[in-house]
Write a protein that holds these residues in place. Sequence first.
Motif, short mmCIF file in Angstrom:
data_model
loop_
_atom_site.label_atom_id
_atom_site.label_comp_id
_atom_site.label_asym_id
_atom_site.label_seq_id
_atom_site.Cartn_x
_atom_site.Cartn_y
_atom_site.Cartn_z
N ASN A 1 -2.69 3.62 1.33
CA ASN A 1 -2.91 3.14 2.63
C ASN A 1 -3.68 4.10 3.72
OD1 ASN A 1 -1.38 5.65 2.75
ND2 ASN A 1 0.42 4.94 3.39
N GLY A 2 -4.48 5.09 3.06
CA GLY A 2 -5.21 5.56 3.73
C GLY A 2 -4.83 6.79 4.23
N LYS A 3 -3.66 7.26 3.78
CA LYS A 3 -3.12 8.47 4.26
C LYS A 3 -3.16 9.33 2.81
CE LYS A 3 -0.29 7.41 8.15
NZ LYS A 3 1.09 7.47 8.69
N VAL A 4 -3.43 10.69 2.85
CA VAL A 4 -3.95 11.34 1.75
C VAL A 4 -3.19 12.68 1.82
CG1 VAL A 4 -5.54 12.69 0.23
CG2 VAL A 4 -6.11 10.55 1.32
N GLY A 5 -2.33 13.14 1.01
CA GLY A 5 -1.62 14.46 0.79
C GLY A 5 -2.11 15.34 -0.41
N ALA A 6 -1.69 16.48 -0.47
CA ALA A 6 -2.03 17.48 -1.60
C ALA A 6 -1.06 18.21 -2.00
CB ALA A 6 -3.49 17.97 -1.51
N ILE A 7 -0.72 18.44 -3.35
CA ILE A 7 0.18 19.43 -3.61
C ILE A 7 -0.47 20.20 -4.81
CG2 ILE A 7 0.97 17.66 -5.14
CD1 ILE A 7 3.85 18.94 -5.23
N GLY A 8 -0.31 21.39 -4.77
CA GLY A 8 -1.04 22.49 -5.48
C GLY A 8 -0.07 23.57 -6.14
N LYS B 1 0.95 -1.23 -0.09
CA LYS B 1 0.17 0.13 -0.12
C LYS B 1 0.93 1.19 0.00
CE LYS B 1 -3.91 -2.54 0.71
NZ LYS B 1 -5.13 -2.34 -0.36
N LEU B 2 0.48 2.27 -0.66
CA LEU B 2 1.31 3.53 -0.92
C LEU B 2 0.54 4.72 -0.42
CD1 LEU B 2 2.45 2.83 -4.66
CD2 LEU B 2 3.70 2.45 -2.37
N GLY B 3 1.31 5.54 -0.15
CA GLY B 3 0.70 6.90 0.30
C GLY B 3 -0.12 7.63 -0.97
#
Length: 297
Positions: free
Chosen positions: A178-185, A98-100
Amino acid sequence: MTKPDANTKPAITQAMIDAYDEYTHLTLDRRRFMEQLTRLAGSGAAAAAIAPLLAANSAQAAIVADNDPRVKGEDISYPGSGGEMKGYLVKPADQAGKLGTVIVVHENRGLNPHIRDVARRVALEGFVALAPDFLSPLGGTPDDEDKARDMFAKLDPAQTIANGVAAVAFLKSEKDGNGKVGAIGFCWGGGTVNMLAVNDPDLSAGVAYYGMQPKAADVSDIKAALLLHYGGLDERINAGIDAFKKELDAAHVEYTVYVYEGANHAFNNDTSAARYDKKAADLAWGRTIAFLKQRLA
């Protein structure tokens, strides 16, 4: 009389870059921008030669090609806040475990080839990347980037953020995540990441490149760790840094700010010859990936 060298690029000044920034952020229309550029360049012919260098060039070669065998990308549809959202989902081809997961939020040109390229770069670093098309409620991103720019004024800000929250929910349940979410904008997307951090406690990490800061009263709602990149010459956006830092400190939000001296707004966009700053972009990218790997592991 010596003829000018046809291979010599026209000189681009900071005033020209600032004028283009005004144009791209809806404070100048096309006619007034070209009038201003003509005054700065000295002639209509010079302005016509300079304008394409200031704009992004969608034909610029991608850093990670769309057929790169190291990644798997596909156009998808997924549930938005009030209807179907479209996006570009990319994963490493050799994924193990599983990946971020990372939302990649476009500039005010929509989901274009450059942002698809950025999503592939993110996936190549070992993440599941989703680049939503936030113009989906209006029919999606058109090929004409000037038309896309004009469409942003028609978006409902509340719906846009709700669609961002829906993207977080979609990635939280992504089978390879893996259930962890980030964001880049970036640019408009950087401001959207800041607002997503305000509105979604499920966001683990946010990276905003030269993004508009949220209202002071909203900063205390941020739960995500933030990484904030700014170009040193970007006076319009940088005017809000000190107040943002003050509110982040008061709210005990974990954050890091980097200002890249000599870099312009949109310094990460390698398709814009005049504003791209490779040194700043490479440094910021390395910091971004290290941050996301730490926060989304």
